[in-house]
Design an enzyme around this catalytic site. Structure first.
Site, PDB file in Angstrom:
ATOM      1  N   LYS A  56       0.842  -1.264  -0.087  1.00  0.00           N
ATOM      2  CA  LYS A  56      -0.033   0.013   0.040  1.00  0.00           C
ATOM      3  C   LYS A  56       0.788   1.356  -0.268  1.00  0.00           C
ATOM      4  O   LYS A  56       1.973   1.383   0.662  1.00  0.00           O
ATOM      5  CB  LYS A  56      -0.915   0.052   1.241  1.00  0.00           C
ATOM      6  CG  LYS A  56      -1.688  -1.373   1.376  1.00  0.00           C
ATOM      7  CD  LYS A  56      -2.530  -1.376   2.583  1.00  0.00           C
ATOM      8  CE  LYS A  56      -3.012  -2.729   2.845  1.00  0.00           C
ATOM      9  NZ  LYS A  56      -2.433  -3.258   4.053  1.00  0.00           N
TER      10      LYS A  56
ATOM     11  N   HIS B 166      -3.476   3.512   0.946  1.00  0.00           N
ATOM     12  CA  HIS B 166      -3.887   3.097   2.098  1.00  0.00           C
ATOM     13  C   HIS B 166      -4.949   3.801   2.853  1.00  0.00           C
ATOM     14  O   HIS B 166      -5.752   3.107   3.565  1.00  0.00           O
ATOM     15  CB  HIS B 166      -2.457   3.024   3.077  1.00  0.00           C
ATOM     16  CG  HIS B 166      -2.649   2.301   3.948  1.00  0.00           C
ATOM     17  ND1 HIS B 166      -1.281   1.633   4.626  1.00  0.00           N
ATOM     18  CD2 HIS B 166      -3.562   1.692   4.831  1.00  0.00           C
ATOM     19  CE1 HIS B 166      -1.531   0.819   5.526  1.00  0.00           C
ATOM     20  NE2 HIS B 166      -2.954   0.823   5.947  1.00  0.00           N
TER      21      HIS B 166
HETATM   22  N1  LIG Z   1      -6.004  -1.500   5.245  1.00  0.00           N
HETATM   23  C1  LIG Z   1      -5.810  -0.767   6.494  1.00  0.00           C
HETATM   24  O1  LIG Z   1      -5.985   0.105   6.906  1.00  0.00           O
HETATM   25  C2  LIG Z   1      -5.726  -2.174   7.355  1.00  0.00           C
HETATM   26  C3  LIG Z   1      -5.972  -1.859   8.814  1.00  0.00           C
HETATM   27  C4  LIG Z   1      -5.736  -2.921   9.701  1.00  0.00           C
HETATM   28  C5  LIG Z   1      -5.236  -4.137   9.233  1.00  0.00           C
HETATM   29  N2  LIG Z   1      -5.041  -4.436   7.839  1.00  0.00           N
HETATM   30  C6  LIG Z   1      -4.583  -5.810   7.350  1.00  0.00           C
HETATM   31  O2  LIG Z   1      -5.425  -6.883   7.786  1.00  0.00           O
HETATM   32  C7  LIG Z   1      -4.783  -7.679   8.495  1.00  0.00           C
HETATM   33  C8  LIG Z   1      -5.697  -8.259   9.708  1.00  0.00           C
HETATM   34  O3  LIG Z   1      -6.059  -7.255  10.593  1.00  0.00           O
HETATM   35  P1  LIG Z   1      -5.525  -7.224  12.060  1.00  0.00           P
HETATM   36  O4  LIG Z   1      -4.039  -7.623  12.141  1.00  0.00           O
HETATM   37  O5  LIG Z   1      -6.063  -5.973  12.383  1.00  0.00           O
HETATM   38  O6  LIG Z   1      -6.608  -8.107  12.921  1.00  0.00           O
HETATM   39  P2  LIG Z   1      -7.112  -9.651  13.118  1.00  0.00           P
HETATM   40  O7  LIG Z   1      -6.630 -10.330  12.070  1.00  0.00           O
HETATM   41  O8  LIG Z   1      -8.688  -9.252  13.066  1.00  0.00           O
HETATM   42  O9  LIG Z   1      -6.663 -10.151  14.402  1.00  0.00           O
HETATM   43  C9  LIG Z   1      -5.286 -10.305  14.445  1.00  0.00           C
HETATM   44  C10 LIG Z   1      -5.063 -10.651  16.031  1.00  0.00           C
HETATM   45  O10 LIG Z   1      -5.809 -11.874  16.334  1.00  0.00           O
HETATM   46  C11 LIG Z   1      -5.039 -12.835  16.884  1.00  0.00           C
HETATM   47  N3  LIG Z   1      -5.571 -14.152  16.366  1.00  0.00           N
HETATM   48  C12 LIG Z   1      -5.315 -14.608  14.941  1.00  0.00           C
HETATM   49  N4  LIG Z   1      -5.841 -15.815  14.608  1.00  0.00           N
HETATM   50  C13 LIG Z   1      -6.501 -16.265  15.918  1.00  0.00           C
HETATM   51  C14 LIG Z   1      -7.267 -17.243  16.181  1.00  0.00           C
HETATM   52  N5  LIG Z   1      -7.424 -18.331  15.317  1.00  0.00           N
HETATM   53  N6  LIG Z   1      -7.834 -17.204  17.421  1.00  0.00           N
HETATM   54  C15 LIG Z   1      -7.666 -15.999  18.213  1.00  0.00           C
HETATM   55  N7  LIG Z   1      -6.992 -15.003  18.172  1.00  0.00           N
HETATM   56  C16 LIG Z   1      -6.514 -15.168  16.939  1.00  0.00           C
HETATM   57  C17 LIG Z   1      -3.604 -12.342  16.731  1.00  0.00           C
HETATM   58  O11 LIG Z   1      -2.918 -12.859  17.598  1.00  0.00           O
HETATM   59  P3  LIG Z   1      -1.572 -13.677  17.067  1.00  0.00           P
HETATM   60  O12 LIG Z   1      -0.642 -13.073  16.128  1.00  0.00           O
HETATM   61  O13 LIG Z   1      -0.741 -13.979  18.590  1.00  0.00           O
HETATM   62  O14 LIG Z   1      -2.053 -15.293  16.816  1.00  0.00           O
HETATM   63  C18 LIG Z   1      -3.634 -10.884  16.507  1.00  0.00           C
HETATM   64  O15 LIG Z   1      -3.670 -10.453  18.028  1.00  0.00           O
HETATM   65  C19 LIG Z   1      -3.534  -7.088   9.027  1.00  0.00           C
HETATM   66  O16 LIG Z   1      -2.490  -7.741   9.572  1.00  0.00           O
HETATM   67  C20 LIG Z   1      -3.221  -6.168   7.761  1.00  0.00           C
HETATM   68  O17 LIG Z   1      -2.484  -6.966   6.978  1.00  0.00           O
HETATM   69  C21 LIG Z   1      -5.270  -3.375   6.973  1.00  0.00           C
END
Ligand SMILES: NC(=O)c1ccc[n+]([C@@H]2O[C@H](COP(=O)([O-])OP(=O)(O)OC[C@H]3O[C@@H](n4cnc5c(N)ncnc54)[C@H](OP(=O)(O)O)[C@@H]3O)[C@@H](O)[C@H]2O)c1
Length: 330
Positions: free
Chosen positions: A81, A114
């Site tokens: 992004k 982004h």
């Molecule tokens: N475009 C944007 O502005 C934007 C904003 C936010 C995110 N994103 C993208 O979207 C991706 C995902 O969003 P996110 O990272 O905000 O949140 P998410 O994927 O909803 O949650 C990630 C969290 O959940 C935990 N987790 C993962 N799998 C799990 C499971 N099966 N059971 C319980 N807990 C679990 C992880 O911990 P562990 O790592 O310890 O497993 C981590 O703390 C980001 O990594 C990024 O690539 C984009």
């Protein structure tokens, strides 16, 4: 063993797996190990961003897999992004070239703007702040001019497709009216508590893929923001009683139920995990079916709850292109 992952064909004719691997908040050796596990598990869609400061680690792992013959570049759907600090025409080529260098590839599969607001070009920790604690903004952000610069990057072969992230309906419609190459994807916060029907319908009408970020409700965010002295009010999506009951019924985890539901809705979820067991678990979602009652219940959880409203970036809502101006505050 994970069942075969269904693919989605995008409006540029390219295919992507219907679930990806998110990398925000994952850095250095931890991400290196996690990405190895993710690739072994079968993830082939990887989501990163210049501002995540982890493109170099991803590039290192991909280079290793490609040079030892375990992967070909075309096996991977790689998304990065344009940072808000690059939100001007000359910023597009500058930051895309930097991302390609970091990722050690000649092209990415999808390059997203982004966020719709612009910041002045700067080096250092995101976002830049003034003495008053407010984020320093560049008020002159011109989406059409930026989009034209992105279209030129498709022509130049540096990205196969271009898209948007965190844009609202009117901002997307303006791009659609003024574009030669249509957005291929819209990456937005999307989960059972924030189902954004209006935006999803707009994307469906225009053959734009919806990528669901924070699909599990980003439960680790306070650990990350806590280091900056910020605490966000996080809803416990994984702990929701209805989600728990559906998970129990199918002998799957809450995360697996949610991710299966999103894929079924046609949204591409990109869960992040650095935990080997959860990395594998999040991909193992294709060996069960949700029944009509499950789907109805999951749809009924929509409550318009936005977690990532850029609230910790004080003053960003003063930008003319701040996307969530018309939403009621939490
Ligand atoms: N475009 C944007 O502005 C934007 C904003 C936010 C995110 N994103 C993208 O979207 C991706 C995902 O969003 P996110 O990272 O905000 O949140 P998410 O994927 O909803 O949650 C990630 C969290 O959940 C935990 N987790 C993962 N799998 C799990 C499971 N099966 N059971 C319980 N807990 C679990 C992880 O911990 P562990 O790592 O310890 O497993 C981590 O703390 C980001 O990594 C990024 O690539 C984009």
């Amino acid at each position: 063993m994970t069942s075969k992952i269904p693919t989605i064909t995008l409006n540029n004719g390219a295919n992507t797996p219907s679930i990806g691997y998110g990398t925000w908040q994952a850095l250095d050796e931890e991400l290196e190990r996690a990405l190895e596990t993710a690739l072994e598990a079968g993830y082939r869609h990887i989501d990163t961003a210049y501002v995540y400061q982890n493109e170099k680690v991803i590039g290192k792992v991909l280079k290793r897999w490609i040079s030892n013959g375990k992967l070909k570049r075309e096996d991977i759907f790689l998304v990065t992004k344009l940072p808000p600090a690059g939100n001007r025409p000359e910023g597009v080529v500058k930051y895309l070239k930097r991302s390609l260098e970091n990722l050690q590839v000649d092209y990415v599969d999808l390059y997203l703007i982004h966020a719709p607001f612009g910041l002045p070009d700067f080096e250092g920790d995101f976002p830049p702040k003034g003495n008053d604690g407010n984020v320093i903004l560049d008020m002159s952000t011109d989406h059409i001019a930026i989009w034209k610069a992105l279209e030129e990057q498709v022509d130049a072969g540096r990205t196969k497709a271009i898209g948007l992230s965190n844009f609202n309906k009117s901002q997307i419609e303006r791009i659609l009216k003024n574009s030669r190459i249509k957005p291929c994807a819209l990456q937005i916060e999307q989960h059972v508590y924030l189902q954004q029907k209006e935006l999803v319908d707009l994307c469906k009408e225009n053959n734009i893929l919806v990528t669901a970020y924070s699909p599990l409700g980003t439960p680790g965010m306070n650990k990350y923001f806590g280091k900056r002295g910020i605490k966000v009010d996080l809803p416990d999506i994984l702990g929701n009683p209805a989600v728990k009951a559906i998970a129990k019924k199918h002998s799957k985890t809450e995360a697996q139920v949610l991710l299966h539901f999103y894929v079924q809705q046609g949204w591409l979820p990109i869960p992040k995990s650095v935990n080997p067991e959860r990395i594998r678990q999040n991909l193992d979602i294709f060996d069960f079916q949700l029944d009509q009652q499950d789907v109805k219940e999951l749809k009924s959880l929509d409550a318009g709850i936005r977690i990532l409203d850029f609230g910790p970036f004080t003053g960003v809502d003063k930008h003319p292109e701040f996307p969530f101006k018309n939403e009621k505050q939490k």
